[in-house]
Write a protein that holds these residues in place. Structure first.
Motif, short mmCIF file in Angstrom:
data_model
loop_
_atom_site.label_atom_id
_atom_site.label_comp_id
_atom_site.label_asym_id
_atom_site.label_seq_id
_atom_site.Cartn_x
_atom_site.Cartn_y
_atom_site.Cartn_z
N LYS A 2 15.88 23.08 3.57
CA LYS A 2 14.84 22.35 4.31
C LYS A 2 13.92 21.63 3.33
CE LYS A 2 12.39 20.95 7.78
NZ LYS A 2 11.51 21.83 8.54
N GLY A 3 13.51 22.34 2.28
CA GLY A 3 12.66 21.72 1.27
C GLY A 3 13.34 20.54 0.59
N GLN A 4 14.65 20.66 0.36
CA GLN A 4 15.40 19.58 -0.27
C GLN A 4 15.35 18.31 0.57
OE1 GLN A 4 19.48 20.54 -1.48
NE2 GLN A 4 20.15 18.58 -0.70
N GLN A 5 15.57 18.44 1.88
CA GLN A 5 15.54 17.26 2.75
C GLN A 5 14.14 16.65 2.83
OE1 GLN A 5 19.01 17.06 2.61
NE2 GLN A 5 18.50 15.83 4.39
N GLU A 6 13.11 17.52 2.87
CA GLU A 6 11.74 17.01 2.93
C GLU A 6 11.40 16.21 1.69
OE1 GLU A 6 9.46 17.02 5.18
OE2 GLU A 6 10.26 18.36 6.70
N HIS A 7 11.71 16.77 0.53
CA HIS A 7 11.34 16.10 -0.72
C HIS A 7 12.20 14.87 -0.97
CE1 HIS A 7 8.39 19.05 -1.73
NE2 HIS A 7 9.26 20.04 -1.69
N LEU A 8 13.41 14.85 -0.43
CA LEU A 8 14.24 13.65 -0.51
C LEU A 8 13.57 12.51 0.24
CD1 LEU A 8 16.88 12.36 -1.45
CD2 LEU A 8 17.95 13.18 0.67
N GLY A 9 12.94 12.83 1.38
CA GLY A 9 12.19 11.82 2.13
C GLY A 9 11.01 11.27 1.33
N HIS A 10 10.32 12.16 0.58
CA HIS A 10 9.20 11.71 -0.24
C HIS A 10 9.69 10.79 -1.37
CE1 HIS A 10 6.40 14.13 1.86
NE2 HIS A 10 6.84 15.30 1.42
N THR A 50 4.95 7.69 5.23
CA THR A 50 5.41 6.51 4.49
C THR A 50 6.63 5.92 5.20
OG1 THR A 50 6.93 7.78 3.10
CG2 THR A 50 4.66 7.56 2.32
N HIS A 51 6.90 4.65 4.91
CA HIS A 51 8.07 3.99 5.50
C HIS A 51 9.35 4.73 5.13
CE1 HIS A 51 5.60 -0.01 5.43
NE2 HIS A 51 5.21 0.83 6.37
N GLY A 52 9.43 5.14 3.87
CA GLY A 52 10.64 5.81 3.39
C GLY A 52 10.93 7.11 4.10
N GLU A 53 9.87 7.85 4.45
CA GLU A 53 10.08 9.12 5.15
C GLU A 53 10.69 8.89 6.53
OE1 GLU A 53 6.96 12.47 4.12
OE2 GLU A 53 5.92 10.57 4.32
N ILE A 83 10.04 5.29 -3.59
CA ILE A 83 10.86 4.21 -4.13
C ILE A 83 10.77 2.97 -3.25
CG2 ILE A 83 13.25 3.49 -4.58
CD1 ILE A 83 13.83 6.38 -5.41
N GLU A 84 10.84 3.15 -1.93
CA GLU A 84 10.79 2.03 -0.99
C GLU A 84 9.47 1.27 -1.13
OE1 GLU A 84 9.88 -0.13 2.66
OE2 GLU A 84 8.87 1.68 1.95
N GLU A 85 8.36 2.01 -1.23
CA GLU A 85 7.06 1.36 -1.32
C GLU A 85 6.86 0.68 -2.66
OE1 GLU A 85 4.08 4.23 -0.26
OE2 GLU A 85 4.13 3.53 1.81
N MET A 86 7.29 1.33 -3.72
CA MET A 86 7.12 0.74 -5.04
C MET A 86 8.02 -0.50 -5.22
SD MET A 86 4.70 2.32 -6.49
CE MET A 86 4.05 2.43 -4.82
N TYR A 87 9.20 -0.45 -4.65
CA TYR A 87 10.08 -1.62 -4.74
C TYR A 87 9.50 -2.77 -3.92
CZ TYR A 87 14.14 -4.65 -4.31
OH TYR A 87 14.97 -5.73 -4.33
N GLY A 88 8.98 -2.45 -2.73
CA GLY A 88 8.41 -3.50 -1.88
C GLY A 88 7.17 -4.12 -2.48
N SER A 89 6.48 -3.41 -3.38
CA SER A 89 5.25 -3.93 -3.97
C SER A 89 5.36 -4.03 -5.49
CB SER A 89 4.07 -3.04 -3.58
OG SER A 89 4.30 -1.71 -4.00
N HIS A 90 6.57 -4.32 -5.98
CA HIS A 90 6.78 -4.30 -7.42
C HIS A 90 5.94 -5.33 -8.16
CE1 HIS A 90 9.64 -7.30 -5.89
NE2 HIS A 90 9.55 -7.89 -7.07
N GLY A 120 0.81 -1.21 0.00
CA GLY A 120 0.00 0.00 0.00
C GLY A 120 0.83 1.24 0.00
N GLY A 121 0.41 2.26 -0.68
CA GLY A 121 1.20 3.49 -0.78
C GLY A 121 0.44 4.68 -0.26
N ARG A 122 1.13 5.53 0.51
CA ARG A 122 0.58 6.81 0.94
C ARG A 122 1.61 7.85 0.58
NH1 ARG A 122 0.13 3.37 4.94
NH2 ARG A 122 1.95 4.18 5.99
N HIS A 123 1.17 8.84 -0.15
CA HIS A 123 2.13 9.80 -0.65
C HIS A 123 1.75 11.22 -0.23
CE1 HIS A 123 3.52 6.44 -2.95
NE2 HIS A 123 2.35 6.34 -3.56
N GLY A 124 2.77 11.99 -0.07
CA GLY A 124 2.57 13.43 0.12
C GLY A 124 2.22 13.84 1.52
N GLY A 125 2.07 12.91 2.46
CA GLY A 125 1.54 13.20 3.78
C GLY A 125 2.02 14.47 4.42
N MET A 126 3.30 14.54 4.77
CA MET A 126 3.82 15.66 5.53
C MET A 126 4.81 16.46 4.69
SD MET A 126 2.26 15.32 8.42
CE MET A 126 3.18 16.32 9.58
N GLY A 127 4.53 16.60 3.41
CA GLY A 127 5.47 17.24 2.49
C GLY A 127 5.68 18.70 2.79
#
Length: 628
Positions: free
Chosen positions: A237-245, A163-166, A250-257, A24-31
């Motif tokens: 700050k924005g760079q680090q936040e978006h890197l987390g997204h 998300t897990h990746g964040e 990537i982590e979620e899509m790889y886990g559910s490829h 399952g994927g959740r995107h954009g939560g705390m961007g």
């Protein structure tokens, strides 16, 4: 812990285990949008310094070593100027015939002095690096430890928004950025400041006019620094936040490829990735560009000052105001004078990114934790397994109640089935029972005691869950079962496996109980996975067993095996069964029929069929579908 996770005895996964990730994927939560500013730069710096403060003795020694090393290096050109003057005097004496020649003894003494100074500087520099590496690794160790402890204290609702990746980004990207800054940037900052001040003093001792020109060039740098740093910080700050997204996606899509490929989701996945990557690109290039122009501006101003001072030095020397050795020393100093400024400018780039990372880490560490445990918990000794819901109201959003005035009483050892359409609140009831969420109103009682009066570990040790989505680890079959009770012996594990109908199929595996499951646990069947989770629950020996759609994704033959295993494990235990296949729960003591968060009917199978209500309609419609 997600609702798809198999839980036994509330044990946390061991760090070395690789877990099968759900798709399952959740995107954009705390961007964070690229133009948003850091919330509290000064506050973040203060918290950061508090972590470093735990190693203040070492830091003091680092500072002293840095100062000593830098001072020994700074005084070198001044001492060398004496040798230059003596050499110049000797040469001029030989040319004019008025001197006694070059005093090589004096010059040799100065050279030996310089060698001693530079060796001492090297030793202090080595000591500084050694101590600072210990400080940086200590700070990073404590940060990672605090993050790990924090994860176990956060409520489930936090992970529903992230998300897990964040979350992983805090431990990997952000902590690594902090580590690099501490290892390199901090000592370089100290060295640069000491070098700047030391060279300034040495230049004043040579000639104040040329020194004022050099200072004027430096002041130009300080005009540009605050402007550029102020503009670039928000982008870091924005760079680090978006890197987390990006990492999260990537982590979620790889886990559910497999799911992505099965449903032709590559294009949609790529579209989402491109959106996150575009936001990261916009923040990153602006941050890097703005901070990157500091260095060339500094070099330009430094070179301009160098030209002006060269002309002025030549003029003063022609008037006899300063001698050749002083000019040589001053020119060395002016070259070194711009270096610490350029280094500080370069460090400011890294420092801004570090503060952005630290702010994200501290925001995570300050997230709201689960409600504190009671100070006088009820003992879990002699728990029988009686459950009661009293006027329970609950909503994941407090303003949107989904469980309305829910009441039910379950006697110890009874088998309770919960049925109803999707979204009726069946799994939510289980989450409240295990205190993954707390009720908004009402009470949930275990043997007459409010579950809030138990510790969470104590409460959850009385439960075991078997869910539709199995959760196994990249380790042996034996260890996957032992996860239900980590101190269980091999004999206990095998006995649990026999009770759960596992032992017979384990002997057909290449290495039996020692066979390693791969990361996706795809080297055994779905039914075998489910039986392993049931064996884990048997080993946990809970007072209350929760089975959530445990047979919904297996074939009929395997379902019979699983049903037999579940019947074995349910003996003498209070059991909650959530099922869509109503044929599997006909022998339940009580069947609770739920719809939109309310119990609309309750009774045993025959009683509910006789009422010819909601349950009868569900049962008969399912029977008709199965008949077709």
């Amino acid at each position: 812990m997600s609702e798809n996770e198999n839980v036994s005895n509330n044990q946390q996964p061991r760090p070395s285990s690789s877990r099968r990730r759900s798709g399952g994927g959740r995107h954009g939560g705390m961007g964070m949008m690229p133009g948003e500013k850091a919330k509290d730069f000064k506050g973040t710096l203060k918290k950061f310094l508090n972590y470093i403060g735990k190693y203040k003795v070492r830091v003091i020694f680092v500072i002293l070593c840095a100062i000593g090393s830098t001072i020994f290096t700074i005084v070198g050109p001044k001492i060398l100027s004496k040798a230059t003057n003596k050499l110049f005097e000797g040469l001029m004496g030989m040319v004019t015939g008025t001197g006694t020649g070059i005093d090589f003894g004096y010059i040799s003494g100065i050279i030996l002095t310089l060698i001693a100074l530079y060796v001492a500087s090297l030793i202090l520099s080595y000591a500084q690096g050694f101590l600072m590496s210990r400080v940086s690794t200590g700070v990073v160790y404590n940060l990672r430890k605090d993050i790990s402890e924090k994860i176990n204290k956060l409520p489930i609702k936090y992970f529903d928004k992230k998300t897990h990746g964040e979350v992983l980004s805090y431990v990997s990207n952000d902590i690594d950025t902090i580590n690099q800054t501490l290892t390199q940037g901090l000592t370089q900052s100290i060295t640069s400041v000491v070098t700047f001040l030391g060279i300034l003093i040495m230049m004043f001792t040579i000639n104040w006019q040329m020194t004022l020109v050099a200072v004027g060039m430096v002041l130009l740098n300080f005009i540009f620094f605050p402007i550029i740093m102020g503009k670039s910080q928000k982008y870091f700050k924005g760079q680090q936040e978006h890197l987390g997204h990006v990492n999260g996606h990537i982590e979620e899509m790889y886990g559910s490829h497999i799911i992505v490929k099965a449903f032709n989701g590559e294009e949609d996945s790529l579209k989402t990735f491109n959106e996150h990557n575009e936001n990261l690109y916009k923040s990153a290039w602006k941050a890097q560009f703005l901070s990157g122009i500091i260095y060339p501006i500094t070099l330009f101003i430094g070179n301009l000052g160098y030209v002006v001072i060269t002309i002025l030095g030549g003029y003063l020397a022609s008037k006899g105001t300063i001698n050749v050795g002083d000019i040589q020393a001053f020119m060395q100093y002016i070259r070194q004078f711009t270096q610490p400024i350029a280094q500080i400018a370069n460090i400011s780039n890294v420092f801004q990114q570090t503060m952005a990372s630290a702010e994200r880490v501290f925001e995570f560490l300050e997230e709201e934790e689960e409600v504190k445990e009671t100070e006088n918990p009820v003992s879990t000794d002699n728990i029988k397994g009686g459950i009661e819901f009293k006027n329970v109201n609950f909503g994941y959003d407090p303003e949107k109640t989904i469980i309305h005035n829910f009441s039910a009483k379950v006697e110890p050892g009874h088998k309770i089935a919960i049925v109803g359409p999707t979204g009726a609140g069946k799994t939510t009831i289980v989450k409240l029972l295990m205190r993954f969420y707390d009720v908004n109103k009402g009470e949930v009682l275990l043997d007459g005691n409010n579950i809030k009066d138990f510790t969470r570990n104590g409460l959850r040790s009385q439960f075991a869950m078997v869910l539709q989505d199995t959760w196994l680890y990249n380790t042996s079959v034996m260890e996957n079962i032992r996860y239900g009770k980590l101190d269980a012996s091999d004999e206990d594990v095998i006995n649990a496996a026999k009770t759960a109908q596992v032992d017979h199929f384990v002997h057909t595996l290449p290495e039996g109980y020692n066979m390693l499951l791969n990361e996706e646990a795809s080297n055994i069947s779905n039914g075998q996975k489910q039986l392993l989770t049931i064996a884990r629950a048997v080993l946990a020996d809970p007072k209350v067993l929760i089975l959530d759609e445990a047979t919904s994704s297996v074939d009929t033959r395997t379902e019979i095996l699983i049903q037999t295993a579940m019947d074995n494990v349910m003996k003498g235990r209070t059991s909650f069964i959530i099922a869509h296949r109503l044929s599997t729960i006909r022998n339940a003591d009580i069947i609770l029929v739920m719809n939109e968060g309310d119990i609309v009917e309750q009774g045993n199978h025959d009683e509910l069929l006789a009422k010819n209500g909601v349950y009868a309609n569900l049962y008969n419609s399912q029977f008709e579908v199965e008949a077709e």
